[in-house]
Design a protein around this motif. Sequence first.
Motif, PDB file in Angstrom:
ATOM      1  N   LEU A 118       0.832  -1.206   0.000  1.00  8.98           N
ATOM      2  CA  LEU A 118       0.000   0.000   0.000  1.00  8.98           C
ATOM      3  C   LEU A 118       0.867   1.257   0.000  1.00  8.98           C
ATOM      4  O   LEU A 118       0.554   2.245  -0.683  1.00  8.98           O
ATOM      5  N   TYR A 119       1.960   1.231   0.761  1.00 12.77           N
ATOM      6  CA  TYR A 119       2.859   2.383   0.843  1.00 12.77           C
ATOM      7  C   TYR A 119       3.513   2.653  -0.504  1.00 12.77           C
ATOM      8  O   TYR A 119       3.632   3.815  -0.940  1.00 12.77           O
ATOM      9  N   GLY A 134     -12.171   3.343   7.573  1.00 14.78           N
ATOM     10  CA  GLY A 134     -12.297   2.844   8.944  1.00 14.78           C
ATOM     11  C   GLY A 134     -13.684   2.307   9.232  1.00 14.78           C
ATOM     12  O   GLY A 134     -13.848   1.278   9.898  1.00 14.78           O
ATOM     13  N   VAL A 135     -14.709   2.989   8.709  1.00 14.65           N
ATOM     14  CA  VAL A 135     -16.093   2.525   8.885  1.00 14.65           C
ATOM     15  C   VAL A 135     -16.310   1.221   8.120  1.00 14.65           C
ATOM     16  O   VAL A 135     -16.914   0.268   8.639  1.00 14.65           O
ATOM     17  N   PHE A 151      -4.978   4.874  -1.127  1.00 15.90           N
ATOM     18  CA  PHE A 151      -4.011   3.862  -0.692  1.00 15.90           C
ATOM     19  C   PHE A 151      -3.349   4.253   0.631  1.00 15.90           C
ATOM     20  O   PHE A 151      -3.118   3.402   1.495  1.00 15.90           O
ATOM     21  N   GLU A 152      -3.040   5.549   0.795  1.00 17.54           N
ATOM     22  CA  GLU A 152      -2.421   6.005   2.038  1.00 17.54           C
ATOM     23  C   GLU A 152      -3.385   5.860   3.216  1.00 17.54           C
ATOM     24  O   GLU A 152      -2.995   5.441   4.313  1.00 17.54           O
ATOM     25  N   ALA A 153      -4.655   6.210   2.991  1.00 19.32           N
ATOM     26  CA  ALA A 153      -5.659   6.066   4.051  1.00 19.32           C
ATOM     27  C   ALA A 153      -5.831   4.603   4.436  1.00 19.32           C
ATOM     28  O   ALA A 153      -5.918   4.260   5.630  1.00 19.32           O
ATOM     29  N   THR A 154      -5.853   3.718   3.448  1.00 16.56           N
ATOM     30  CA  THR A 154      -5.963   2.279   3.721  1.00 16.56           C
ATOM     31  C   THR A 154      -4.757   1.790   4.501  1.00 16.56           C
ATOM     32  O   THR A 154      -4.879   0.978   5.430  1.00 16.56           O
ATOM     33  N   LEU A 180      -2.901   3.530   6.607  1.00 16.17           N
ATOM     34  CA  LEU A 180      -2.987   4.009   7.982  1.00 16.17           C
ATOM     35  C   LEU A 180      -3.966   3.161   8.804  1.00 16.17           C
ATOM     36  O   LEU A 180      -3.696   2.830   9.963  1.00 16.17           O
ATOM     37  N   VAL A 181      -5.093   2.798   8.193  1.00 19.33           N
ATOM     38  CA  VAL A 181      -6.071   1.959   8.893  1.00 19.33           C
ATOM     39  C   VAL A 181      -5.507   0.550   9.103  1.00 19.33           C
ATOM     40  O   VAL A 181      -5.674  -0.044  10.172  1.00 19.33           O
TER      41      VAL A 181
END
Length: 346
Positions: free
Chosen positions: A95-96, A130-131, A177-180, A182-183
């Motif tokens: 992902l990173y 996140g939800v 991708f960055e948000a995924t 982090l979660v």
Amino acid sequence: MGKGGSLSEGVMKKIVLSYSYVAIWIFLSFSVIVYNKYILDKKMYNWPFPISLTMIHMSFCATLAILLVRVLRIVEPVSMSRHVYLSSVVPIGALYSLSLWLSNSAYIYLSVSFIQMLKALMPVAVYSIGVLLRKESYKNDTMFNMLSISLGVGVAAYGEARFDAWGVLLQLGAVAFEATRLVMIQILLTSKGISLNPITSLYYVAPCCLVFLSIPWIFVEYPVLRDTSSFHFDFVIFGTNSFCAFALNLAVFLLVGKTSALTMNVAGVVKDWLLIAFSWSVIKDTVTPINLFGYGLAFLGVAYYNHSKLQALKAKEAQKKTAQPDEEEGSLLQDRDDNKRNDQQN
């Protein structure tokens, strides 16, 4: 508080240090963004190979991390099984690598100012994912807040003078991708009790990124570099650029570790405004009134979101403080009952 309501020396020292961490992070983040734009933009350094640039960064960071962990032993490696590495670190590394590749690619097509405006969607992406993954609970007021941020970014995009659909798609993909990532860090690593600082995270993640990035690089950029480029590696440009990227990872650790993630979010808003001003005044990117109005709406939404998170943290800390005396009182009563029972038995 000292005499006359003045702050104590210890408090002043903490405030100065906190602002220093914020300033260092803003400076390094600002530098990496502008430096990457300079290298990738066809009107500047004119080296439009974002995968190659990202691989140079990861190679530099991985080499330094291995040197610090394995050779100099300044940082101890984290105890991690092969299963945990393959099931947790490898997906995060994938992902990173996608996030870095797409975000660097966007600099070829979009202005620095507009990219910062699109990055305001990060809280929206993190909350939504996140939800979906049941890490966050759905709340109507929070979702309304997310919609207000999205509306502001939409208005900013409508007013963008140098709008490029492909560039926008690349940046939105990078945000997703960055948000995924982090979660997933919360779900995969935190749940297993694994804590990585920037050096150990680069030690484990950077090699993964190199492997994942090498696949598209072989098919997308390597043939072009091999056949058409007369590129000679500029150690000054790419060396200082990579060092800034490595230093930024350390600055993130300092800022979050010594202050909080919320402080980093607030500092990020300040950095974005500085980048927009720099992009308009120095790089001479066009920033329209509709741009600013839309980003202003998004900014208010992000500010309200940060305020809500701060209030939630304060309420949680207050609840812990009120619960602690109750637990201590319950423990004392239990000890007293135990002592009574012991006396009766004797």
